[in-house]
Design a protein around this motif. Structure first.
Motif, PDB file in Angstrom:
ATOM      1  N   PRO A 171     104.095  -1.127 111.259  1.00  0.00           N
ATOM      2  CA  PRO A 171     104.519   0.264 111.119  1.00  0.00           C
ATOM      3  C   PRO A 171     106.027   0.423 111.348  1.00  0.00           C
ATOM      4  CG  PRO A 171     102.806   0.023 112.811  1.00  0.00           C
ATOM      5  CD  PRO A 171     103.130  -1.344 112.332  1.00  0.00           C
ATOM      6  N   LEU A 172     106.622   1.344 110.585  1.00  0.00           N
ATOM      7  CA  LEU A 172     108.056   1.634 110.699  1.00  0.00           C
ATOM      8  C   LEU A 172     108.207   2.949 111.473  1.00  0.00           C
ATOM      9  CD1 LEU A 172     110.943   0.807 109.699  1.00  0.00           C
ATOM     10  CD2 LEU A 172     110.507   2.213 107.673  1.00  0.00           C
ATOM     11  N   VAL A 173     108.966   2.920 112.559  1.00  0.00           N
ATOM     12  CA  VAL A 173     109.097   4.105 113.429  1.00  0.00           C
ATOM     13  C   VAL A 173     110.550   4.573 113.431  1.00  0.00           C
ATOM     14  CG1 VAL A 173     108.782   4.971 115.783  1.00  0.00           C
ATOM     15  CG2 VAL A 173     107.242   3.196 114.891  1.00  0.00           C
ATOM     16  N   PRO A 174     110.814   5.790 112.917  1.00  0.00           N
ATOM     17  CA  PRO A 174     112.197   6.270 112.877  1.00  0.00           C
ATOM     18  C   PRO A 174     112.626   6.818 114.240  1.00  0.00           C
ATOM     19  CG  PRO A 174     110.726   7.906 111.898  1.00  0.00           C
ATOM     20  CD  PRO A 174     109.859   6.761 112.354  1.00  0.00           C
ATOM     21  N   ASP A 192     104.327  -5.177 117.427  1.00  0.00           N
ATOM     22  CA  ASP A 192     103.413  -4.099 117.020  1.00  0.00           C
ATOM     23  C   ASP A 192     104.047  -3.133 116.027  1.00  0.00           C
ATOM     24  OD1 ASP A 192     100.891  -4.319 118.816  1.00  0.00           O
ATOM     25  OD2 ASP A 192     102.583  -4.754 120.134  1.00  0.00           O
ATOM     26  N   ALA A 193     105.354  -2.865 116.201  1.00  0.00           N
ATOM     27  CA  ALA A 193     106.013  -1.911 115.302  1.00  0.00           C
ATOM     28  C   ALA A 193     107.516  -2.169 115.277  1.00  0.00           C
ATOM     29  CB  ALA A 193     105.751  -0.485 115.773  1.00  0.00           C
ATOM     30  N   THR A 207     112.484  -3.994 105.367  1.00  0.00           N
ATOM     31  CA  THR A 207     112.081  -5.314 104.858  1.00  0.00           C
ATOM     32  C   THR A 207     111.073  -5.955 105.812  1.00  0.00           C
ATOM     33  OG1 THR A 207     114.285  -5.512 103.916  1.00  0.00           O
ATOM     34  CG2 THR A 207     112.977  -7.532 104.015  1.00  0.00           C
ATOM     35  N   LEU A 208     111.368  -5.925 107.105  1.00  0.00           N
ATOM     36  CA  LEU A 208     110.451  -6.519 108.094  1.00  0.00           C
ATOM     37  C   LEU A 208     109.110  -5.787 108.084  1.00  0.00           C
ATOM     38  CD1 LEU A 208     112.940  -7.038 111.076  1.00  0.00           C
ATOM     39  CD2 LEU A 208     111.849  -8.836 109.705  1.00  0.00           C
TER      40      LEU A 208
END
Ligand code: KG4
Ligand code: ZN
Length: 334
Positions: A108-111, A77-78, A100-101
């Protein structure tokens, strides 16, 4: 309700790790490739070598994490990633892989802040209960954090200089023990007697810590004993050092629990593997009726499972990063 799968990446220091975590609790896979053996030849982590080894290892670790989970990127999912704090060169490799992924698979990218990860290592076996106080003790951090609810962090104290693990490793070096010396000092501390008159570090009313004074006291002690032609008694020195560290950590943490009227304590970070610290906190928490949680050893040191656990809550709160996200060597816990 549909399950949420987070693929998490951690590369802030010398472990290349990727995990897949379901619903913030359940480890589906957690691959950790440690570079410890390489760095121990140099007496500490060499940043340039660490980042090169992350480059070599990251795709291998990713393949293994997906294979072990029996999942594909379509099931994810993320992507959660440690963006800081840590070694810039090391963080960049994990972040680049995450971006990249995220871009290729449109996820979504989650920091995730590295310390949030250490705290959420406690959520992997049973759910954390709030409000709580978290004591984060690692090679790079010493922090007391008040959490009213999920993903709300109020740092109430931190170290003014060396982190606890750093102090352990430096004292170990003075005692001619190889890197990482923390576990070796801990082991010796159980074989000696507290005979050395070392100072209690930063014994004041604040929740801050300072360990450079006690480290200097150990260096001076060795110097003075050498001048007198005396041998240091290493087990006794380890016991005296560990007792002071345990005393100040427990004193300030137990005070914070009282002042904040909190009944839940979690301890996190590499130094929470310390036997003396675990034993003393366990005793005090029974006495004071505090619910104490310490992660199992594999979740104490750096790993991506903890980033996935924290990442799940960050994801649920809607935290997202763009592809211009950058790494941070230092950053406030948020
Ligand atoms: O959390 P971690 O793996 O890396 C950082 O994020 O810093 O912590 C590593 C630190 C090292 O300084 C190591 O010496 C220390 O944790 N450590 C210990 C023990 N086990 C690991 N320090 C004292 N006693 C231990 N048993
Ligand atoms: Zn760490």
């Amino acid at each position: 309700m549909k399950d949420t799968y987070i693929l998490a990446i951690e590369s802030s220091c010398d472990e290349t790790s990727i995990a897949i975590i379901k619903n913030g609790h359940k480890e589906i896979s957690n691959i950790v490739l440690s570079q410890m053996d390489t760095h121990s030849n140099y007496g500490g982590v060499v940043p340039e070598i660490a980042s090169r080894m992350h480059i070599e290892n990251i795709t291998i670790v990713l393949e293994q994490a997906l294979k072990e989970a029996n999942l594909t990127m379509e099931d994810i999912d993320a992507i959660a990633v440690t963006y800081g704090p840590g070694l810039v060169g090391s963080l960049l490799i994990g972040l680049q892989a995450a971006k990249t992924l995220s871009y290729v698979y449109n996820k979504p990218l989650v920091p995730v802040h590295h310390i949030a990860g250490h705290i959420y290592a406690n959520n992997l076996e049973k759910s954390m209960e709030f409000p709580l106080i978290a004591l984060v003790i690692s090679g790079g951090h010493t922090e007391l954090v008040y959490m009213k609810e999920d993903y709300s962090f109020e740092v109430i104290g931190s170290t003014l200089d060396d982190a606890v693990g750093e102090a352990y490793d430096k004292v170990a070096r003075v005692m001619n023990l190889s890197y990482p010396g923390g576990p070796k000092v801990d082991k010796l501390a159980h074989e000696g007697t507290d005979t050395y008159d070392l100072p209690l570090p930063l014994d004041d009313d604040s929740y801050n810590f300072s360990f450079s004074g006690i480290k200097s006291a150990v260096i001076n002690l060795r110097h003075n004993e050498e001048q007198r032609g005396n041998q240091l008694n290493l087990p006794n020195l380890a016991t005296s050092f560990q007792n002071r560290v345990v005393e100040i950590l427990t004193k300030k943490t137990m005070k914070a629990l009282k002042e904040y009227k909190v009944k839940n304590l979690i301890i996190a970070g590499g130094v929470s593997a310390n036997k003396g610290i675990r034993e003393r906190f366990s005793e005090l928490c029974v006495q004071e009726n505090i619910n104490l949680t310490i992660p199992k050893l594999e979740y104490c040191t750096d790993n991506a499972a903890m980033i996935g656990a924290a990442g799940y809550y960050a994801y649920k709160l809607g935290r997202r990063a763009d592809l211009d996200l950058n790494v941070k060597a230092t950053d406030k816990l948020n």
